[in-house]
Design a protein around this motif. Structure first.
Motif, mmCIF file in Angstrom:
data_model
loop_
_atom_site.group_PDB
_atom_site.id
_atom_site.type_symbol
_atom_site.label_atom_id
_atom_site.label_comp_id
_atom_site.label_asym_id
_atom_site.label_seq_id
_atom_site.Cartn_x
_atom_site.Cartn_y
_atom_site.Cartn_z
ATOM 1 N N THR A 105 0.862 -1.182 0.000
ATOM 2 C CA THR A 105 0.000 0.000 0.000
ATOM 3 C C THR A 105 0.896 1.229 0.000
ATOM 4 O O THR A 105 1.784 1.336 0.848
ATOM 5 C CB THR A 105 -0.907 0.027 1.240
ATOM 6 N N PRO A 106 0.711 2.168 -0.940
ATOM 7 C CA PRO A 106 1.578 3.354 -0.966
ATOM 8 C C PRO A 106 1.521 4.110 0.354
ATOM 9 O O PRO A 106 0.442 4.367 0.887
ATOM 10 C CB PRO A 106 1.006 4.197 -2.107
ATOM 11 N N SER A 107 2.682 4.436 0.890
ATOM 12 C CA SER A 107 2.730 5.193 2.134
ATOM 13 C C SER A 107 2.346 6.651 1.883
ATOM 14 O O SER A 107 2.329 7.121 0.737
ATOM 15 C CB SER A 107 4.144 5.134 2.725
ATOM 16 N N VAL A 108 2.055 7.351 2.955
ATOM 17 C CA VAL A 108 1.748 8.781 2.837
ATOM 18 C C VAL A 108 2.931 9.521 2.221
ATOM 19 O O VAL A 108 2.755 10.404 1.371
ATOM 20 C CB VAL A 108 1.401 9.367 4.227
ATOM 21 N N GLN A 109 4.137 9.162 2.621
ATOM 22 C CA GLN A 109 5.327 9.835 2.098
ATOM 23 C C GLN A 109 5.476 9.601 0.606
ATOM 24 O O GLN A 109 5.784 10.536 -0.153
ATOM 25 C CB GLN A 109 6.572 9.349 2.832
ATOM 26 N N VAL A 110 5.263 8.375 0.149
ATOM 27 C CA VAL A 110 5.333 8.089 -1.285
ATOM 28 C C VAL A 110 4.289 8.905 -2.032
ATOM 29 O O VAL A 110 4.577 9.523 -3.070
ATOM 30 C CB VAL A 110 5.141 6.576 -1.551
ATOM 31 N N ARG A 111 3.077 8.952 -1.514
ATOM 32 C CA ARG A 111 2.016 9.714 -2.185
ATOM 33 C C ARG A 111 2.354 11.197 -2.230
ATOM 34 O O ARG A 111 2.139 11.866 -3.255
ATOM 35 C CB ARG A 111 0.677 9.488 -1.479
ATOM 36 N N ASP A 112 2.872 11.731 -1.124
ATOM 37 C CA ASP A 112 3.194 13.165 -1.073
ATOM 38 C C ASP A 112 4.289 13.526 -2.080
ATOM 39 O O ASP A 112 4.204 14.553 -2.771
ATOM 40 C CB ASP A 112 3.641 13.556 0.332
ATOM 41 N N LEU A 113 5.333 12.707 -2.152
ATOM 42 C CA LEU A 113 6.434 13.009 -3.065
ATOM 43 C C LEU A 113 6.026 12.788 -4.518
ATOM 44 O O LEU A 113 6.379 13.573 -5.399
ATOM 45 C CB LEU A 113 7.661 12.158 -2.711
ATOM 46 N N ALA A 114 5.297 11.717 -4.774
ATOM 47 C CA ALA A 114 4.864 11.440 -6.148
ATOM 48 C C ALA A 114 3.956 12.553 -6.673
ATOM 49 O O ALA A 114 3.975 12.868 -7.871
ATOM 50 C CB ALA A 114 4.149 10.098 -6.208
ATOM 51 N N ALA A 115 3.192 13.172 -5.787
ATOM 52 C CA ALA A 115 2.240 14.209 -6.202
ATOM 53 C C ALA A 115 2.919 15.445 -6.767
ATOM 54 O O ALA A 115 2.288 16.223 -7.502
ATOM 55 C CB ALA A 115 1.348 14.591 -5.023
ATOM 56 N N VAL A 116 4.199 15.661 -6.436
ATOM 57 C CA VAL A 116 4.871 16.894 -6.883
ATOM 58 C C VAL A 116 5.950 16.625 -7.934
ATOM 59 O O VAL A 116 6.703 17.532 -8.282
ATOM 60 C CB VAL A 116 5.474 17.664 -5.687
ATOM 61 N N ILE A 117 6.022 15.405 -8.455
ATOM 62 C CA ILE A 117 7.053 15.097 -9.460
ATOM 63 C C ILE A 117 6.960 16.046 -10.640
ATOM 64 O O ILE A 117 7.971 16.594 -11.109
ATOM 65 C CB ILE A 117 6.935 13.633 -9.925
ATOM 66 N N SER A 118 5.756 16.268 -11.141
ATOM 67 C CA SER A 118 5.593 17.113 -12.331
ATOM 68 C C SER A 118 5.714 18.594 -12.021
ATOM 69 O O SER A 118 5.792 19.425 -12.940
ATOM 70 C CB SER A 118 4.242 16.834 -13.000
ATOM 71 N N SER A 119 5.743 18.959 -10.735
ATOM 72 C CA SER A 119 5.858 20.374 -10.342
ATOM 73 C C SER A 119 7.285 20.798 -10.063
ATOM 74 O O SER A 119 7.562 21.989 -9.905
ATOM 75 C CB SER A 119 5.021 20.630 -9.079
ATOM 76 N N ARG A 120 8.212 19.831 -9.969
ATOM 77 C CA ARG A 120 9.599 20.157 -9.645
ATOM 78 C C ARG A 120 10.320 20.647 -10.904
ATOM 79 O O ARG A 120 10.447 19.948 -11.878
ATOM 80 C CB ARG A 120 10.329 18.916 -9.094
ATOM 81 N N HIS A 121 10.803 21.880 -10.846
ATOM 82 C CA HIS A 121 11.573 22.447 -11.951
ATOM 83 C C HIS A 121 12.746 23.227 -11.372
ATOM 84 O O HIS A 121 12.594 23.926 -10.369
ATOM 85 C CB HIS A 121 10.722 23.393 -12.807
ATOM 86 N N THR A 122 13.898 23.123 -11.999
ATOM 87 C CA THR A 122 15.034 23.950 -11.583
ATOM 88 C C THR A 122 14.680 25.415 -11.770
ATOM 89 O O THR A 122 14.221 25.827 -12.838
ATOM 90 C CB THR A 122 16.280 23.591 -12.404
ATOM 91 N N ASN A 123 14.903 26.210 -10.726
ATOM 92 C CA ASN A 123 14.483 27.605 -10.733
ATOM 93 C C ASN A 123 15.705 28.513 -10.710
ATOM 94 O O ASN A 123 16.457 28.541 -9.726
ATOM 95 C CB ASN A 123 13.586 27.883 -9.517
ATOM 96 N N ARG A 124 15.934 29.241 -11.792
ATOM 97 C CA ARG A 124 17.086 30.145 -11.894
ATOM 98 C C ARG A 124 16.673 31.603 -11.734
ATOM 99 O O ARG A 124 17.384 32.513 -12.156
ATOM 100 C CB ARG A 124 17.801 29.926 -13.235
ATOM 101 N N ARG A 125 15.536 31.832 -11.114
ATOM 102 C CA ARG A 125 15.044 33.188 -10.865
ATOM 103 C C ARG A 125 15.553 33.680 -9.508
ATOM 104 O O ARG A 125 16.034 32.896 -8.689
ATOM 105 C CB ARG A 125 13.508 33.194 -10.865
ATOM 106 N N PRO A 126 15.429 34.980 -9.240
ATOM 107 C CA PRO A 126 15.750 35.478 -7.893
ATOM 108 C C PRO A 126 14.805 34.873 -6.874
ATOM 109 O O PRO A 126 13.624 34.671 -7.148
ATOM 110 C CB PRO A 126 15.543 36.989 -8.017
#
Length: 324
Positions: A105-126
């Motif tokens: 059964t997916p743990s809460v931590q796995v679900r939380d991290l998987a939910a933001v995979i597509s939102s993670r982007h390298t940010n070169r802004r101030p």
């Protein structure tokens, strides 16, 4: 314990998710093969950056990040990924073999991290002049430790020293004859390009030339790019591993992605800064011989406006089925 392997279609979706991992210059130096309920992850040496990464260290960090992302994707399919790193000494390009048969059964931590995979982007802004809360930093350090690495926040003196080392490293890299050519290779605009750094991800100029972010507009200037004032006192952390072997590099990549996703979950912007660890003499200054911990990546953390996504290679370029 119940076991049943995931099917080809489901594993294909998991591979697509894994390909959202970060990589040096968005080179995406990985290939995947699906055979039954097993996924094999390969290093694509044809995408290695020879000037910045002659040893392939950063390539394997990138592949390690993809391995961790694949683990999360498989976990979301109610399976416990069983991972073997470098399973076949006769095939060093085979970085990981992952079996998917153990039901869970997916743990809460796995679900939380998987939910933001597509939102993670390298940010070169101030970034904003806001402090990263201590409890969040503790969670980031715990994320690195979970993958067998350490993450250490730099104090004021160490931070300024690291910024200085990064500036020195950037100057040395620019003096290298092949640096501009290699940078140009990964920033050259081409129709329908699905790798490299697009102009939308360059970020603005640092008006005070304080923070040594890599200048992706050095070879192909972007007319719409503006100057901006970056934070005077960035939050910087050093990701390190015990040892400095290919296996340690893969471990560093898994730790890096776990840290970046944990940061994203807490609405933090992140910028991996690799210049200081790309010059051996500079990297040595960040390594602690007393503990045997070797610096693998510098990470800038903070709060900022969202960054643009970078393109990804089509599935047909990275995925094969059956034995090679």
């Amino acid at each position: 314990m119940m076991t049943t392997s995931l099917d080809m279609q489901t594993l294909t979706t998991c591979v697509q998710t894994a390909a959202l991992a970060p990589s040096l210059h968005n080179s995406q130096p990985w290939r995947f093969q699906i055979d039954g309920g097993t996924v094999e992850v390969f290093a694509d040496r044809g995408r290695q950056l020879e000037v910045l990464d002659p040893s392939g260290r950063e390539l394997l960090i990138s592949v390690g990040a993809a391995v961790f992302t694949l683990r999360l994707a498989i976990g979301m399919q109610a399976r416990t990924p069983q991972v073997i790193i470098f399973p076949d000494p006769a095939r060093p390009e085979l970085v990981a073999r992952i079996r998917t048969s153990q039901v869970t059964t997916p743990s809460v931590q796995v679900r939380d991290l998987a939910a933001v995979i597509s939102s993670r982007h390298t940010n070169r802004r101030p970034f904003m002049n806001a402090v990263v809360p201590a409890d969040v930093m503790e969670q980031l350090c715990a994320a690195a430790a979970h993958e067998g690495a350490t993450l250490t926040q730099a104090g004021a003196v160490t931070r300024d020293a690291i910024v200085g080392l990064a500036q020195t490293a950037e100057a040395r890299l620019r003096a290298h004859g092949g640096y501009r050519a290699e940078l140009g290779q990964w920033t050259q605009p081409r129709p329908h390009r699905r790798d490299g750094i697009p102009p939308t991800a360059y970020g603005p100029w640092d008006a005070l030339e304080h923070l040594p972010l890599r200048d992706f507009g050095l070879v192909h200037p972007y007319p719409q790019r503006t100057a901006a004032r970056f934070e005077a006192h960035p939050t910087i952390a050093v990701l390190a591993t015990e040892g400095d072997t290919p296996a340690a590099w893969v471990r560093a990549g898994q730790a890096l992605q776990r840290v970046l996703l944990t940061a994203t979950r807490h609405h933090l912007a992140t910028t991996p800064i690799s210049q200081p660890v790309e010059i051996p003499a500079v990297r040595d200054l960040l390594t602690d011989p007393a503990t045997g911990r070797t610096a693998q990546m510098i990470i800038r953390l903070g709060y900022a406006a969202p960054a643009a996504a970078t393109p990804r290679r089509p599935l047909t370029d990275i995925l094969e089925s059956g034995q090679p």
